[in-house]
Design an enzyme around this catalytic site. Structure first.
Site, PDB file in Angstrom:
ATOM      1  N   ASN A   1      51.667  48.299  46.153  1.00 14.31           N
ATOM      2  CA  ASN A   1      51.313  48.669  44.784  1.00 14.31           C
ATOM      3  C   ASN A   1      50.193  49.706  44.867  1.00 14.31           C
ATOM      4  OD1 ASN A   1      50.433  48.799  42.141  1.00 14.31           O
ATOM      5  ND2 ASN A   1      49.685  46.685  42.060  1.00 14.31           N
TER       6      ASN A   1
ATOM      7  N   SER B   1      44.157  41.133  48.702  1.00 13.74           N
ATOM      8  CA  SER B   1      43.423  41.421  49.950  1.00 13.74           C
ATOM      9  C   SER B   1      44.234  41.129  51.203  1.00 13.74           C
ATOM     10  CB  SER B   1      42.086  40.674  49.973  1.00 13.74           C
ATOM     11  OG  SER B   1      41.243  41.152  48.932  1.00 13.74           O
TER      12      SER B   1
HETATM   13  P1  PGA Z   1      44.755  44.333  46.932  1.00 15.56           P
HETATM   14  O1  PGA Z   1      45.633  44.309  45.580  1.00 15.56           O
HETATM   15  O2  PGA Z   1      45.727  44.193  48.083  1.00 15.56           O
HETATM   16  O3  PGA Z   1      44.051  45.649  46.925  1.00 15.56           O
HETATM   17  O4  PGA Z   1      43.841  43.159  46.864  1.00 15.56           O
HETATM   18  C1  PGA Z   1      46.763  43.496  45.470  1.00 15.56           C
HETATM   19  C2  PGA Z   1      47.402  43.716  44.124  1.00 15.56           C
HETATM   20  O5  PGA Z   1      46.689  43.816  43.121  1.00 15.56           O
HETATM   21  O6  PGA Z   1      48.647  43.789  44.022  1.00 15.56           O
END
Ligand code: PGA
Length: 253
Positions: free
Chosen positions: A9, A209
């Site tokens: 994403n 994360s």
């Molecule tokens: P992140 O976002 O991997 O940067 O924590 C995950 C998401 O919001 O789909």
């Protein structure tokens, strides 16, 4: 058996020059053991889809409107995403729920529109830190699943992403036991609502994360069928090792 899925994403990141990342991601991925989906901003969807056309990388949107067309300035419909080359769309991300006041009912309507346009939906659910601290996590997840997932959900058209809000972009992740508890719970809720066949075929992603350093252990958790990755999907150097860890986890089953 459920096919593993690594979804990236990009959120509101990415200019034309960043499309070169897709070439590197595609070069390292043959699609044998896992699916890879990248969801760039809407402005890059068509060129991203064209660039990935002969690869094992698919391209998706990050949101869509619940209607197919009409007077909705600035919005993009599911049919438009499909027309631009998308095969999937993320819906109900916590940033949409928070920034745009999206409700479960709206997410469900959007999912119905996306399915009608032939798109696979990744429906996001997840609790806030306050809700977890108050021991409300499973109630919140149950409510979001019941409210956001349409009755027409199948294993082909629906993926659920469990994304604890407090783990998104923070570098904090739940323990493997906490992830497993929610994923097992989601599986049981889907089986209760849709029956064994559909309930067991819907893929469940973990998001929040996910990095090269923690991917393998997260992928070993029961009922984790892959990941929805934000920050670490922007660069092939980060995302490709996550895809490799997922492919390894598929082969070790
Ligand atoms: P992140 O976002 O991997 O940067 O924590 C995950 C998401 O919001 O789909």
């Amino acid at each position: 058996m459920r096919r593993k899925l690594a979804a990236g994403n990009w959120k509101m990141n990415g200019l034309a020059g960043d499309l070169a990342q897709l070439d590197t991601i595609a070069a390292g991925h043959d699609g044998a053991a896992a699916e890879v989906l990248i969801c760039p901003p809407a402005t890059l969807l068509a060129p991203a889809a064209a660039r990935c056309a002969d690869t094992a990388v698919a391209v998706g949107g990050q949101d869509c409107h619940a209607e197919a067309a009409g007077a909705h300035t600035g919005d993009v419909s599911a049919r438009m995403l499909a027309d631009a080359g998308a095969t999937a769309v993320i819906l109900g991300h916590s940033e949409r729920r928070e920034d745009h006041g999206e409700t479960d009912d709206l997410v469900r309507a959007k999912a119905g529109a996306a399915h009608a346009a032939g798109l696979m939906t990744i429906v996001c659910v997840g609790e806030s830190l306050e809700q977890r601290d108050a021991a409300n996590t499973l109630d919140i997840i149950a409510g979001q699943l019941a409210g956001s997932v349409p009755d027409g959900a199948t294993g082909e058209n629906t993926v659920i992403a469990y994304e604890p809000i407090w783990a998104i972009g923070t570098g904090r992740t739940p323990t493997n036991d906490q992830i497993g508890e929610v994923h097992d719970f989601m599986r049981s809720r889907l089986v209760a609502r849709f029956g064994e066949g559909v309930g067991r075929s819907v893929r469940l992603l973990y998001g929040g994360s996910v990095k090269p350093g923690n991917a393998a252990e997260i992928f070993a958790v029961s009922n984790v069928d892959g990941a929805l990755v934000g920050g670490a999907s922007l660069r092939a150097d980060d995302f490709s090792p996550i895809v490799a860890a997922l492919s390894d986890s598929a082969q070790s089953i």
